[in-house]
Design an enzyme around this catalytic site. Structure first.
Site, PDB file in Angstrom:
ATOM      1  N   HIS A  96       0.860  -1.197   0.000  1.00  0.00           N
ATOM      2  CA  HIS A  96       0.000   0.000   0.000  1.00  0.00           C
ATOM      3  C   HIS A  96       0.891   1.240   0.000  1.00  0.00           C
ATOM      4  O   HIS A  96       1.941   1.261   0.641  1.00  0.00           O
ATOM      5  CB  HIS A  96      -0.928  -0.001   1.225  1.00  0.00           C
ATOM      6  CG  HIS A  96      -2.017   1.019   1.095  1.00  0.00           C
ATOM      7  ND1 HIS A  96      -1.786   2.358   1.306  1.00  0.00           N
ATOM      8  CD2 HIS A  96      -3.314   0.912   0.731  1.00  0.00           C
ATOM      9  CE1 HIS A  96      -2.920   3.025   1.084  1.00  0.00           C
ATOM     10  NE2 HIS A  96      -3.859   2.159   0.727  1.00  0.00           N
ATOM     11  N   GLU A 165      -3.976   1.586  -7.282  1.00  0.00           N
ATOM     12  CA  GLU A 165      -4.445   2.746  -6.515  1.00  0.00           C
ATOM     13  C   GLU A 165      -3.551   3.948  -6.827  1.00  0.00           C
ATOM     14  O   GLU A 165      -2.465   4.082  -6.251  1.00  0.00           O
ATOM     15  CB  GLU A 165      -4.353   2.476  -5.011  1.00  0.00           C
ATOM     16  CG  GLU A 165      -5.222   1.361  -4.521  1.00  0.00           C
ATOM     17  CD  GLU A 165      -5.548   1.522  -3.033  1.00  0.00           C
ATOM     18  OE1 GLU A 165      -6.722   1.699  -2.732  1.00  0.00           O
ATOM     19  OE2 GLU A 165      -4.619   1.507  -2.208  1.00  0.00           O
TER      20      GLU A 165
END
Ligand code: 13P
Length: 247
Positions: A96, A165
């Protein structure tokens, strides 16, 4: 199969399980229930109790990260894939952008993926370009580098999901255009096919997904689901995303 993954980040206490109970109740009764999977990644503190509670229910519990060693070590505050699996986690996010910005390198990420898979965790590997990379038209090359530096043919692709993302989209309300997103997703799938020499793993989109903009995302059939931050902290907002996706 589509995926709706809620990443709670630094949110949640034991009683927040009520949010997941409502989502689970919706999922059980939904006529589209067989078409998708719901996974939630609460903070480490809640993984064991939530995993026990949801063991025989629809929702799967995952972790937001794991340490790049397999079992036990002398790294303060680190949690290994083995430890996560032992308390019932089935998935883990890896890479992430929040963790990349805190120092996760490609080689650390490779070890995380390797040990997570070895311990039977399914990996949700996150990639994404930042604002200046996008501005300089480097999105596709950045994504290719992030994928090829970490993923290897020998990893079991059936236990890997990739989540795209864009960093500039996370928590900002800004999203790519449909054309940009389709092009990027196809590029990611092409790179994944070249790594695995087979079909690509599933590719999700994450970044400011909500019940309204999912109407646009659902037109892009290459997207296999969503990694949802802010909207996953409300059962209503999360359920709206699923409802509007299948409407
Ligand atoms: P938001 O949905 O809040 O933009 O967060 C996306 C994200 O980072 C999920 O991992």
């Amino acid at each position: 199969m589509r995926y709706f993954i809620g990443n709670w980040k630094m949110f949640g206490v034991p009683k927040s399980i009520n949010i997941l109970n409502k989502i689970n109740a919706f999922h059980i009764k939904d006529k589209n229930r067989k078409k998708y999977r719901v996974i939630v990644t609460p903070p480490y503190t809640l993984i064991e109790s939530y995993s026990k509670y949801f063991k025989y229910k629809k929702i799967s519990i995952g972790s937001q990260n794991c340490y790049q060693k397999e079992q036990f070590s002398s790294n303060t505050a680190a949690v290994s894939p083995y430890m996560l699996r032992s308390v019932g986690a089935k998935y883990t996010l890896i890479g992430h952008s929040d963790n990349r910005s805190e120092g996760d390198t490609d080689s650390m990420l490779k070890d995380k993926v390797k040990y997570a898979l070895k311990n039977n965790l399914k990996v949700v590997f996150c990639i994404g370009e930042n604002k200046s990379e996008k501005k300089n038209k480097r999105t596709l090359s950045v994504l290719k580098r992030q994928l090829t530096k970490v993923l290897e043919k020998k990893f079991n692709k059936n236990n890997i999901i990739v989540a795209y993302e864009p960093i500039w989209s996370i928590g900002t309300g800004k999203i790519p255009t449909a054309i940009e997103l389709q092009k990027t997703t196809l590029h990611i799938k092409k790179v994944l096919k070249s790594i695995f020499k087979k079909n690509s793993p599933s590719v999700l989109y994450g970044g400011s997904v909500d019940g309204r903009n999912v109407e646009m995302f659902k037109e892009i059939k290459e997207i296999d689901g969503f990694l949802i931050g802010g909207a996953s902290k409300s059962s209503k907002k999360f359920i709206d995303i699923i409802k509007n996706y299948y409407r």
